[in-house]
Design a protein around this motif. Structure first.
Motif, PDB file in Angstrom:
ATOM      1  N   PHE A  34     100.998 -43.657 -18.637  1.00 32.48           N
ATOM      2  CA  PHE A  34     100.623 -44.169 -17.316  1.00 32.48           C
ATOM      3  C   PHE A  34     101.597 -45.244 -16.811  1.00 32.48           C
ATOM      4  O   PHE A  34     101.583 -45.582 -15.634  1.00 32.48           O
ATOM      5  CB  PHE A  34      99.178 -44.703 -17.332  1.00 32.48           C
ATOM      6  CG  PHE A  34      98.148 -43.623 -17.588  1.00 32.48           C
ATOM      7  CD1 PHE A  34      98.326 -42.334 -17.087  1.00 32.48           C
ATOM      8  CD2 PHE A  34      96.994 -43.887 -18.324  1.00 32.48           C
ATOM      9  CE1 PHE A  34      97.381 -41.333 -17.327  1.00 32.48           C
ATOM     10  CE2 PHE A  34      96.049 -42.890 -18.565  1.00 32.48           C
ATOM     11  CZ  PHE A  34      96.245 -41.607 -18.062  1.00 32.48           C
ATOM     12  N   ALA A  35     102.410 -45.781 -17.724  1.00 34.34           N
ATOM     13  CA  ALA A  35     103.421 -46.744 -17.283  1.00 34.34           C
ATOM     14  C   ALA A  35     104.530 -46.039 -16.501  1.00 34.34           C
ATOM     15  O   ALA A  35     105.239 -46.648 -15.715  1.00 34.34           O
ATOM     16  CB  ALA A  35     104.011 -47.459 -18.488  1.00 34.34           C
ATOM     17  N   THR A  36     104.663 -44.741 -16.732  1.00 30.57           N
ATOM     18  CA  THR A  36     105.617 -43.962 -15.922  1.00 30.57           C
ATOM     19  C   THR A  36     104.866 -43.557 -14.647  1.00 30.57           C
ATOM     20  O   THR A  36     103.783 -44.051 -14.396  1.00 30.57           O
ATOM     21  CB  THR A  36     106.069 -42.699 -16.677  1.00 30.57           C
ATOM     22  OG1 THR A  36     104.935 -41.854 -16.835  1.00 30.57           O
ATOM     23  CG2 THR A  36     106.665 -43.031 -18.022  1.00 30.57           C
ATOM     24  N   SER A  37     105.417 -42.634 -13.873  1.00 26.63           N
ATOM     25  CA  SER A  37     104.731 -42.322 -12.610  1.00 26.63           C
ATOM     26  C   SER A  37     103.585 -41.320 -12.801  1.00 26.63           C
ATOM     27  O   SER A  37     102.958 -40.881 -11.855  1.00 26.63           O
ATOM     28  CB  SER A  37     105.737 -41.795 -11.595  1.00 26.63           C
ATOM     29  OG  SER A  37     106.382 -40.693 -12.158  1.00 26.63           O
ATOM     30  N   ASN A  38     103.298 -40.971 -14.071  1.00 29.20           N
ATOM     31  CA  ASN A  38     102.239 -39.983 -14.312  1.00 29.20           C
ATOM     32  C   ASN A  38     100.844 -40.572 -14.157  1.00 29.20           C
ATOM     33  O   ASN A  38     100.558 -41.648 -14.672  1.00 29.20           O
ATOM     34  CB  ASN A  38     102.347 -39.436 -15.737  1.00 29.20           C
ATOM     35  CG  ASN A  38     103.467 -38.450 -15.840  1.00 29.20           C
ATOM     36  OD1 ASN A  38     103.526 -37.497 -15.080  1.00 29.20           O
ATOM     37  ND2 ASN A  38     104.386 -38.699 -16.764  1.00 29.20           N
ATOM     38  N   ASN A  39      99.980 -39.833 -13.469  1.00 25.51           N
ATOM     39  CA  ASN A  39      98.595 -40.276 -13.326  1.00 25.51           C
ATOM     40  C   ASN A  39      97.642 -39.434 -14.145  1.00 25.51           C
ATOM     41  O   ASN A  39      96.452 -39.691 -14.188  1.00 25.51           O
ATOM     42  CB  ASN A  39      98.159 -40.204 -11.865  1.00 25.51           C
ATOM     43  CG  ASN A  39      98.889 -41.233 -11.047  1.00 25.51           C
ATOM     44  OD1 ASN A  39      99.224 -42.292 -11.564  1.00 25.51           O
ATOM     45  ND2 ASN A  39      99.168 -40.911  -9.798  1.00 25.51           N
ATOM     46  N   LEU A  40      98.176 -38.419 -14.752  1.00 26.51           N
ATOM     47  CA  LEU A  40      97.340 -37.438 -15.427  1.00 26.51           C
ATOM     48  C   LEU A  40      98.049 -36.990 -16.700  1.00 26.51           C
ATOM     49  O   LEU A  40      99.231 -36.659 -16.651  1.00 26.51           O
ATOM     50  CB  LEU A  40      97.205 -36.242 -14.467  1.00 26.51           C
ATOM     51  CG  LEU A  40      96.062 -35.280 -14.674  1.00 26.51           C
ATOM     52  CD1 LEU A  40      94.740 -35.979 -14.404  1.00 26.51           C
ATOM     53  CD2 LEU A  40      96.219 -34.098 -13.707  1.00 26.51           C
ATOM     54  N   ALA A  41      97.340 -37.005 -17.831  1.00 28.24           N
ATOM     55  CA  ALA A  41      97.987 -36.557 -19.066  1.00 28.24           C
ATOM     56  C   ALA A  41      98.240 -35.053 -19.005  1.00 28.24           C
ATOM     57  O   ALA A  41      97.344 -34.301 -18.612  1.00 28.24           O
ATOM     58  CB  ALA A  41      97.112 -36.896 -20.259  1.00 28.24           C
ATOM     59  N   PRO A  42      99.425 -34.602 -19.381  1.00 27.59           N
ATOM     60  CA  PRO A  42      99.650 -33.152 -19.455  1.00 27.59           C
ATOM     61  C   PRO A  42      98.734 -32.533 -20.508  1.00 27.59           C
ATOM     62  O   PRO A  42      98.264 -33.236 -21.412  1.00 27.59           O
ATOM     63  CB  PRO A  42     101.121 -33.032 -19.873  1.00 27.59           C
ATOM     64  CG  PRO A  42     101.629 -34.398 -20.059  1.00 27.59           C
ATOM     65  CD  PRO A  42     100.560 -35.394 -19.788  1.00 27.59           C
ATOM     66  N   LEU A  43      98.499 -31.221 -20.388  1.00 23.91           N
ATOM     67  CA  LEU A  43      97.508 -30.573 -21.259  1.00 23.91           C
ATOM     68  C   LEU A  43      97.746 -30.816 -22.752  1.00 23.91           C
ATOM     69  O   LEU A  43      96.802 -31.049 -23.506  1.00 23.91           O
ATOM     70  CB  LEU A  43      97.484 -29.069 -20.979  1.00 23.91           C
ATOM     71  CG  LEU A  43      96.767 -28.644 -19.691  1.00 23.91           C
ATOM     72  CD1 LEU A  43      96.815 -27.132 -19.541  1.00 23.91           C
ATOM     73  CD2 LEU A  43      95.330 -29.149 -19.685  1.00 23.91           C
ATOM     74  N   ALA A  44      99.004 -30.770 -23.171  1.00 22.36           N
ATOM     75  CA  ALA A  44      99.284 -30.919 -24.605  1.00 22.36           C
ATOM     76  C   ALA A  44      98.874 -32.315 -25.079  1.00 22.36           C
ATOM     77  O   ALA A  44      98.257 -32.477 -26.135  1.00 22.36           O
ATOM     78  CB  ALA A  44     100.758 -30.668 -24.891  1.00 22.36           C
ATOM     79  N   LEU A  45      99.193 -33.332 -24.285  1.00 26.83           N
ATOM     80  CA  LEU A  45      98.825 -34.695 -24.674  1.00 26.83           C
ATOM     81  C   LEU A  45      97.306 -34.870 -24.625  1.00 26.83           C
ATOM     82  O   LEU A  45      96.700 -35.531 -25.481  1.00 26.83           O
ATOM     83  CB  LEU A  45      99.514 -35.711 -23.755  1.00 26.83           C
ATOM     84  CG  LEU A  45      99.173 -37.174 -24.047  1.00 26.83           C
ATOM     85  CD1 LEU A  45      99.594 -37.580 -25.462  1.00 26.83           C
ATOM     86  CD2 LEU A  45      99.826 -38.111 -23.037  1.00 26.83           C
ATOM     87  N   LYS A  46      96.689 -34.243 -23.630  1.00 24.29           N
ATOM     88  CA  LYS A  46      95.227 -34.342 -23.505  1.00 24.29           C
ATOM     89  C   LYS A  46      94.548 -33.793 -24.772  1.00 24.29           C
ATOM     90  O   LYS A  46      93.612 -34.386 -25.303  1.00 24.29           O
ATOM     91  CB  LYS A  46      94.810 -33.532 -22.272  1.00 24.29           C
ATOM     92  CG  LYS A  46      93.411 -33.784 -21.812  1.00 24.29           C
ATOM     93  CD  LYS A  46      93.203 -33.144 -20.448  1.00 24.29           C
ATOM     94  CE  LYS A  46      91.733 -33.019 -20.145  1.00 24.29           C
ATOM     95  NZ  LYS A  46      91.487 -32.239 -18.948  1.00 24.29           N
ATOM     96  N   ASP A  47      95.050 -32.664 -25.268  1.00 20.75           N
ATOM     97  CA  ASP A  47      94.484 -32.104 -26.509  1.00 20.75           C
ATOM     98  C   ASP A  47      94.654 -33.076 -27.671  1.00 20.75           C
ATOM     99  O   ASP A  47      93.745 -33.251 -28.495  1.00 20.75           O
ATOM    100  CB  ASP A  47      95.157 -30.762 -26.847  1.00 20.75           C
ATOM    101  CG  ASP A  47      94.501 -29.600 -26.102  1.00 20.75           C
ATOM    102  OD1 ASP A  47      93.531 -29.859 -25.363  1.00 20.75           O
ATOM    103  OD2 ASP A  47      94.955 -28.449 -26.257  1.00 20.75           O
TER     104      ASP A  47
END
Ligand code: ASP
Ligand code: MG
Length: 449
Positions: free
Chosen positions: A102-115
């Motif tokens: 989240f420190a980068t511009s991502n607001n949502l974890a990609p599926l692989a990280l979410k798993d």
């Protein structure tokens, strides 16, 4: 070997964890392999914090407190310290991984990280439950991460297992423990790709992982311990007269799970069925109940409609095209579009110039509709639900179709679409969502009582 899977509510309260300890002790001669879900609601919380807006220390603290609270009910001293340290470490990992993202511009974890993140729920529960079982029963236990056993494809969020490598890995990891009388306490829900990336098997997937492990170990039985008495003729929360079904065939249980029954993850039956291993659904909160036993063949001549299951909302697409009339390959074009967007189809009915399809999922639906509108006139509707009557040899039920239509017509309930399964195991109807419960009550009264 006996695979015993305990769901979220079963691993969350003092009483039910005591029941787990008793069950392990009572079944020790059957060489139990324990599979556990995350504590209640922990997966929901972990899923939630994979979105930046929901990410907070409060959520992590809440997860910690759940585990610590249960640990303190059973453990003191070194064992308690170990559990608290392990839980804290897991949650620190979660925090670090997500903060970095989240420190980068991502607001949502990609599926692989979410798993990878949600798997921590099962890591924490398995460590906690293993420690408690050992502390209470003095039986040797070992926490096993299912990522070392179950090998899957790369479909993050809803992965499928690869039978040969799963069998090899699972046996390599588990069998030596069994030989030494150690009880493995395995994380449910997850596996890993060939490259070692964590994957999950879909929400509620611990049932499925228990069945996969049972298949791989050639277990004598797979027990799914949950918080209801077994599989019912319909949802007992909706219809008070719903009856417990003591015996079901694999196909019946599978259809029920696919067509909306919540008690089992839809893919649970397949691995067990491959090796004809009985699956039992049992209640941790009523451990002496008979439960439901799911086996290969059920030779019951009497009642054909065994259960009725519903889905309150099913996305429905209708496509009309004159090309269908004499054209070839029209259906192929339609199905290719669904396949391309990974949408599974539930029910289909086809006439000369139109085709109606209900969908399992509606991701990418706008894009799908756009593509289909290039080959026909398409309408999309979310006002409908489905109702399915299930039972082996269902078509042998006397007056089946006649009764269904008479009852629904008298109640002024319109059947929009109907589909018989080729396997003679279910009749499914699409009707307006607002009519579903009324139809269910009428048909359940008539066919099941
Ligand atoms: N913990 C996972 C979930 O809540 C898997 C399971 O409980 O079966 O979806
Ligand atoms: Mg479940």
């Amino acid at each position: 070997m006996l695979v015993m899977k305990f769901g979220g509510t079963s691993v969350s309260s003092k009483n039910s964890v005591e029941v787990i300890c008793n069950l392990v002790e009572a079944n020790i001669h059957k060489k139990p392999v324990i599979v556990v879900s995350a504590l209640s609601k922990v997966t929901d919380s972990l899923v939630a914090i994979c979105t930046k807006d929901n990410f907070s220390d409060a959520v992590l603290d809440n997860i910690y407190n759940k585990h610590a609270g249960l640990a303190r009910e059973f453990l003191i001293g070194n064992d308690l310290e170990l559990v608290l340290k392990y839980t804290k470490q897991c949650l620190n990992d979660v925090k670090n991984k997500l903060s970095k993202l989240f420190a980068t511009s991502n607001n949502l974890a990609p599926l692989a990280l979410k798993d990878e993140i949600v798997f921590y729920g099962e890591k924490m529960s398995s460590f906690l439950i293993a420690t408690i079982i050992h502390n209470i029963t003095k039986i040797d236990v070992r926490q096993i991460l299912s990522s070392t056993c179950i090998v899957t494809n790369k479909k993050f969020g809803s992965a499928d297992y690869l039978a040969t490598s799963t069998k090899k890995n699972t046996r390599f990891v588990i069998l030596p423990l069994i030989k030494q009388n150690v009880v493995p306490v395995v994380t449910g829900f997850a596996g890993a790709t060939k490259d070692g990336e964590i994957t999950t098997l879909g929400r509620g997937g611990s049932d499925y992982s228990a069945s996969i492990l049972g298949f791989a170990l050639e277990a004598t039985e797979i027990q799914i311990w949950t918080d209801v008495d077994g599989v019912y003729s319909t949802d007992p929360r909706v219809i008070k007269t719903a009856k417990l079904l003591p015996l079901l065939a694999y196909e019946e249980a599978s259809e029920l799970a696919n067509l909306g029954a919540k008690v089992l993850h839809p893919r649970t039956i397949t691995p067990a069925m491959l090796s004809k291993i009985p699956v039992k659904v049992l209640n941790t909160f009523n451990p002496n109940g008979v439960g439901t036993t799911i086996v290969d063949i059920v030779d019951e001549k009497k009642r054909r409609v065994k259960a009725i299951t519903t889905k309150n909302s099913v996305p429905l697409i209708t496509i009309k095209s004159n090309d269908m009339l004499f054209g070839k390959g029209f259906l192929k074009k339609v199905f290719d579009i669904f396949a391309r967007f990974s949408i599974s189809i539930s029910l289909i009915s086809v006439s000369e110039v139109s085709i109606s399809i209900t969908l399992e999922n509606k991701e990418n639906i706008n894009e799908v509709l756009k593509q289909i509108s290039k080959i026909g006139m398409v309408t999309y509707n979310e006002d409908y639900g489905s109702l399915s009557l299930v039972g082996g040899h269902i078509m042998d039920t006397p007056n089946l179709m006649n009764d269904i239509f008479t009852i629904l017509e008298a109640a002024n309930i319109k059947v929009h679409m109907i589909s018989y399964s080729g396997s003679n195991i279910n009749v499914s109807m699409v009707i307006l969502s607002r009519d579903i419960n009324r139809a269910l009550e009428l048909l359940h009264n008539h066919f099941i009582g």
